[in-house]
Design a protein around this motif. Structure first.
Motif, PDB file in Angstrom:
ATOM      1  N   VAL A   1     -16.014  -8.895 -12.070  1.00 27.84           N
ATOM      2  CA  VAL A   1     -14.183  -9.498 -12.436  1.00 27.84           C
ATOM      3  C   VAL A   1     -14.073  -8.827 -13.659  1.00 27.84           C
TER       4      VAL A   1
ATOM      5  N   THR B   1     -11.719  -6.460  -9.675  1.00 25.35           N
ATOM      6  CA  THR B   1     -13.355  -6.960  -8.953  1.00 25.35           C
ATOM      7  C   THR B   1     -13.934  -5.563  -8.277  1.00 25.35           C
TER       8      THR B   1
ATOM      9  N   THR C   1      -8.912  -5.326  -6.105  1.00 20.18           N
ATOM     10  CA  THR C   1     -10.212  -6.004  -5.433  1.00 20.18           C
ATOM     11  C   THR C   1     -10.393  -3.687  -4.644  1.00 20.18           C
TER      12      THR C   1
END
Ligand code: EPZ
Length: 420
Positions: A350, A323, A294
């Motif tokens: 995502v 993400t 992420t």
């Protein structure tokens, strides 16, 4: 327009020297507007965005000469305070002219940056900060018109961590009257490099390296020489190339401290790393483990490495999710990677990447700087021939990337000219 032709499947071996950081140079160069005189910016990469910034500054009266990787800049005769659309549309970082011009000359006319390949790129945080510092800001037919007698110190609290807005506000505050406090400031290494240059020019900045900066305005600054930090994104891109291609490679003249989030994820993916003060050696495993990522502001995983990471995960042994919390729509590389055989499901910001056994070469199209990098990396791994079109996107942010990859044994060549 140029394209790259890649014969995939070569194992990468050898050593590459990393160039200076594009995103540092694009801040250091306009900082020279803050004081008249001569500057030397060492380790400045020779790439398209730096050329665009040079042309922009030259339209203002700045003289710039390149001697290898050192820019010799002279700001004695700045006589124009405008960043015209033709430069800004090519490069959003032209907005960095705003802070220095309005704080030093009391006026600036800078084109609003357009969007980019992956969507809108707002500058509201830049404008709100300058208004807080006392600038009068008007928007007129696509241009930002800023005026100020002398900027006055203020307390600036950024709602979002923004590299550009932090840089612009810093460059405005150093000549403002009083002490400005900037909270939730970006702490990217490129901002630290800018702070280093401003301090060398006589600026008084406290809190360096933290998200709260105190800037005591001074009446005048003086020129200084500075060395551009190594490009952590180029280094990361080269490391991922090695990870994809059974690599035994060494990236030299880089700063591993700027890459800690990526290094951690490369280790999780199974890479063997040997790390020195200015180099990183990577030995790739046969099998790559799937690793979720992420993105986040520094020191988190950089959004500028998101596309390259998806390329790597496309041949991992299993599924991973990538993400992007910085740019929700920075995924133009996904459909092109799918053309190379990747198995990726995208849902808003995502990407679920299901590793495949192999990628197959094909013709793919670059859309933006880091997307192009991801396509090159995937092409280096793919079986057969991959053509990556419109590599001018890549030339914006990587100095002679094909030469660096050829040095590692990649079969990649640039074909110039025809309309592709
Ligand atoms: C810098 O862009 C880099 N460019 C980008 O690298 C990088 O992706 C980005 O920082 C994030 O790390 C340069 O340094 C020249 P931001 P910048 O302001 O400053 C939102 C590359 O590939 N935002 O930190 O434009 C913005 O939409 C380039 O080398 C506002 O909402 O990025 C984003 O979601 C691409 N309003 C977030 O903040 C604003 O006024 C972070 O953007 C400004 C930003």
């Amino acid at each position: 327009m140029d394209k790259f032709i890649i014969q995939g499947g070569k194992n990468l071996r050898g050593t590459v020297s990393i160039s200076g950081a594009k995103n540092a140079s694009l801040a250091l160069m306009p900082a020279t507007l803050l004081a008249s005189g001569k500057y030397e910016l060492a380790n400045t990469p020779d790439l398209r965005d730096v050329t665009t910034m040079s042309k922009l500054l030259q339209t203002m009266g700045v003289t710039i000469e390149r001697n290898n990787h050192t820019l010799h800049i002279n700001t004695f005769r700045v006589n124009k305070f405008e960043a015209p659309y033709e430069h800004v549309k090519k490069m959003r970082a032209s907005i960095y002219a705003l802070g220095p011009l309005v704080t030093r000359y009391g006026k600036a006319k800078v084109s609003m940056p357009g969007g980019c390949a992956w969507g809108p790129r707002p500058v509201n945080l830049h404008l709100e900060a300058l208004k807080k510092l006392g600038a009068n800001i008007e928007l007129d037919r696509g241009y930002i018109i800023a005026r100020a007698k002398r900027l006055k110190a203020a307390r600036i609290v950024f709602s979002t961590s923004s590299v550009g807005a932090t840089g612009n506000t810093l460059m405005a505050a150093v000549l403002a009257k009083g002490t400005t406090r900037i909270e939730n400031a970006a702490i990217e290494p490129e901002i630290a490099n800018l702070v280093e240059m401003l301090a060398a020019m006589g600026a008084k900045i406290d809190g360096i390296g933290t998200t709260t900066l105190e800037v005591e305005g001074v009446d005048a600054l003086h020129p200084a020489n500075v060395s551009t930090i190594p490009d952590r994104i180029e280094a990361g891109t080269i490391l991922v190339a090695g990870a994809l291609c059974n690599g035994k490679i060494r990236a030299e003249n880089c700063n591993p401290e700027h890459l800690s989030a990526l290094i951690a994820k490369l280790k999780d993916a199974g890479m063997k790393l040997n790390i020195g003060s200015s180099f990183i050696e990577l030995h790739a495993p046969k099998e790559i483990f799937p690793v979720d990522v992420t993105t986040a502001p520094y020191p988190g995983f950089p959004t500028d490495m998101q596309a390259q990471w998806i390329a790597l995960m496309s041949i991992a042994k299993g599924s991973s999710t990538v993400t992007d919390t910085i740019y929700f729509d920075r995924f133009k590389h996904v459909p092109e990677l799918i053309r190379l055989g990747a198995n990726i499901d995208l849902n808003e910001n995502v990407a679920v990447v299901k590793g495949v056994k192999k990628l197959i070469g094909a013709k793919v199209m670059s859309t933006d700087l880091r997307a192009s990098a991801a396509l090159i990396l995937a092409g280096l791994r793919a079986e057969g021939e991959t053509e990556v079109l419109r590599v001018y996107h890549l030339d914006r942010g990587y100095e002679a990337i094909e030469k660096k990859l050829q040095k590692l044994g990649a079969n990649i060549k640039r074909v110039s000219g025809e309309e592709f």
